[in-house]
Scaffold this motif. Structure first.
Motif, short mmCIF file in Angstrom:
data_model
loop_
_atom_site.label_atom_id
_atom_site.label_comp_id
_atom_site.label_asym_id
_atom_site.label_seq_id
_atom_site.Cartn_x
_atom_site.Cartn_y
_atom_site.Cartn_z
N VAL A 1 37.24 50.41 54.96
CA VAL A 1 36.57 49.33 54.23
C VAL A 1 36.47 49.67 52.74
N ARG A 2 36.17 50.92 52.43
CA ARG A 2 36.09 51.32 51.02
C ARG A 2 37.45 51.20 50.33
N THR A 3 38.51 51.50 51.05
CA THR A 3 39.85 51.42 50.47
C THR A 3 40.29 49.98 50.29
N ASN A 4 40.10 49.16 51.32
CA ASN A 4 40.66 47.81 51.32
C ASN A 4 39.73 46.74 50.77
N LEU A 5 38.48 47.06 50.57
CA LEU A 5 37.54 46.06 50.05
C LEU A 5 36.79 46.57 48.82
N THR A 6 36.07 47.67 48.98
CA THR A 6 35.28 48.20 47.86
C THR A 6 36.16 48.57 46.67
N GLY A 7 37.26 49.24 46.91
CA GLY A 7 38.14 49.63 45.83
C GLY A 7 38.70 48.44 45.08
N GLY A 8 39.07 47.41 45.81
CA GLY A 8 39.57 46.19 45.16
C GLY A 8 38.51 45.53 44.32
N PHE A 9 37.29 45.50 44.82
CA PHE A 9 36.17 44.95 44.05
C PHE A 9 35.95 45.73 42.76
N LEU A 10 35.92 47.06 42.85
CA LEU A 10 35.68 47.88 41.67
C LEU A 10 36.77 47.68 40.61
N MET A 11 38.02 47.64 41.04
CA MET A 11 39.11 47.44 40.09
C MET A 11 39.01 46.07 39.43
N ALA A 12 38.74 45.05 40.22
CA ALA A 12 38.65 43.69 39.67
C ALA A 12 37.46 43.56 38.72
N ARG A 13 36.33 44.13 39.12
CA ARG A 13 35.14 44.04 38.27
C ARG A 13 35.38 44.70 36.92
N GLU A 14 35.99 45.89 36.94
CA GLU A 14 36.22 46.59 35.68
C GLU A 14 37.29 45.90 34.83
N ALA A 15 38.32 45.36 35.46
CA ALA A 15 39.32 44.60 34.71
C ALA A 15 38.68 43.41 34.03
N TYR A 16 37.77 42.76 34.74
CA TYR A 16 37.08 41.60 34.18
C TYR A 16 36.11 42.01 33.08
N ASN A 17 35.24 42.96 33.37
CA ASN A 17 34.21 43.35 32.41
C ASN A 17 34.78 43.96 31.13
N GLN A 18 35.82 44.78 31.29
CA GLN A 18 36.34 45.51 30.13
C GLN A 18 37.37 44.72 29.32
N ALA A 19 37.99 43.70 29.92
CA ALA A 19 39.06 43.01 29.19
C ALA A 19 39.16 41.53 29.48
N LEU A 20 39.36 41.15 30.72
CA LEU A 20 39.73 39.78 31.04
C LEU A 20 38.64 38.76 30.73
N SER A 21 37.38 39.18 30.74
CA SER A 21 36.28 38.26 30.41
C SER A 21 36.37 37.78 28.97
N LYS A 22 37.07 38.55 28.14
CA LYS A 22 37.20 38.20 26.72
C LYS A 22 38.50 37.45 26.42
N THR A 23 39.53 37.74 27.19
CA THR A 23 40.85 37.21 26.87
C THR A 23 41.41 36.24 27.90
N GLY A 24 40.80 36.19 29.09
CA GLY A 24 41.40 35.47 30.20
C GLY A 24 42.46 36.32 30.87
N GLY A 25 43.00 35.82 31.95
CA GLY A 25 44.02 36.58 32.66
C GLY A 25 44.06 36.19 34.12
N SER A 26 44.71 37.01 34.92
CA SER A 26 44.90 36.68 36.34
C SER A 26 44.77 37.93 37.19
N ILE A 27 44.16 37.76 38.35
CA ILE A 27 44.03 38.83 39.34
C ILE A 27 44.64 38.35 40.65
N VAL A 28 45.46 39.18 41.26
CA VAL A 28 46.02 38.88 42.58
C VAL A 28 45.62 40.00 43.53
N ASN A 29 44.90 39.66 44.57
CA ASN A 29 44.46 40.61 45.59
C ASN A 29 45.39 40.55 46.79
#
Length: 288
Positions: free
Chosen positions: A119-147
């Protein structure tokens, strides 16, 4: 030779994408296609050797890539890795949340540690990566995430830990798509069916015959290729998918469409697409 993508060569020119699990299988293939389309690709994985090897392949083919070792299940390393990628490449345009893993077992045989690891690999890890991509960059510039998830509709007998995590990731995709849309961030998922990929060689000996028979349970009477998944990922990352948000695309040849009581005759007029010039057939499918 070079990657034979169906998309125009400069589709992602100058853009940066993270691909987790980029050292093998679908992640490796997707990284190659993104690079062939002009993107700078940040390969993330737990094993340095794998991501460094794929990085070398991309560089040899004339693309741009970097390799980053990170356990996506750990919050602080994820934060640091995303920060380093943005600093190295000057920004971030998207994320392919591909890393995952599981082991075969009926539910009654899965202990708590095994359950939580998957569960940590297939769910938690994906959440952490998406959250950081959003918070650190995509929230300012837009972009796309594919899970990247899996065909878990109707349950996932024999891999219930993975099925539960993948179902959770689909729901996360839907929620993030709503919460992050105002920032110009689209979040979608891709659910591969039975794909001829290197991960098939990781399963135990007693599953080999079953793996070889999987194509017979698909209406198209074959397994999919890594390129067929990568093409869908690239489309969802592209401007052509600008109004697709919160969706999950099943790429399984129709296997999830309730055909269990319908006989599958021999298929025709159906050729696999394989644009990946470095594709390798899994040993389990190539050996007698």
């Amino acid at each position: 030779m070079s990657y034979q993508s169906v998309f125009k060569a400069d589709l992602f020119q100058g853009q940066t994408f993270i691909v987790t699990g980029g050292g093998s299988g679908i992640g490796r293939c997707t990284a190659h296609e993104l690079a062939a389309l002009g993107a700078k690709v940040a390969l993330v994985g737990r094993k340095s050797e794998k991501v460094e090897t794929v990085k070398a392949e991309i560089l040899e083919d004339g693309g741009i890539a970097s390799a980053h070792v990170c356990d996506i299940r750990e919050e602080e390393p994820v934060k640091a890795t995303v920060k380093a990628i943005i600093a190295e490449h000057g920004g971030l345009n998207g994320l392919v949340n591909n890393a995952g893993g599981q082991f075969p077992s009926p539910l009654a045989g899965i202990n708590q540690k095994g359950w939580e690891t998957v569960v940590r690999t297939n769910l938690t890890g994906g959440f952490l990566m998406a959250r950081e991509a959003y918070n650190q960059a995509l929230s300012k510039t837009g972009g796309s995430i594919v899970n990247i998830v899996a065909d878990m509709w109707g349950g996932m007998p024999g891999m219930g830990h993975s099925g539960a995590a993948r179902a959770g990731m689909v729901n996360f995709t839907q929620t993030a798509a709503v919460e992050w849309a105002a920032a110009g961030v689209r979040v979608n998922a891709v659910a591969p069916g039975w794909i001829a990929s290197s991960g098939m060689d990781n399963y135990p000996e007693h599953m080999r015959q079953w793996i070889r028979s999987l194509g017979d349970n698909v209406p198209l009477k074959r397994m999919g290729t890594e390129s067929e998944i990568s093409a869908a990922i690239c489309f969802l990352l592209s401007p052509g998918a600008a109004f697709i948000n919160g969706d999950c695309l099943r790429i399984d040849g129709g296997a999830s469409q309730g055909g269990r009581v319908w006989p599958f005759p021999k298929a025709r007029n159906n050729e696999p697409f394989n644009g990946f010039h470095r594709a390798v057939t899994p040993k389990v499918l190539s050996e007698d």
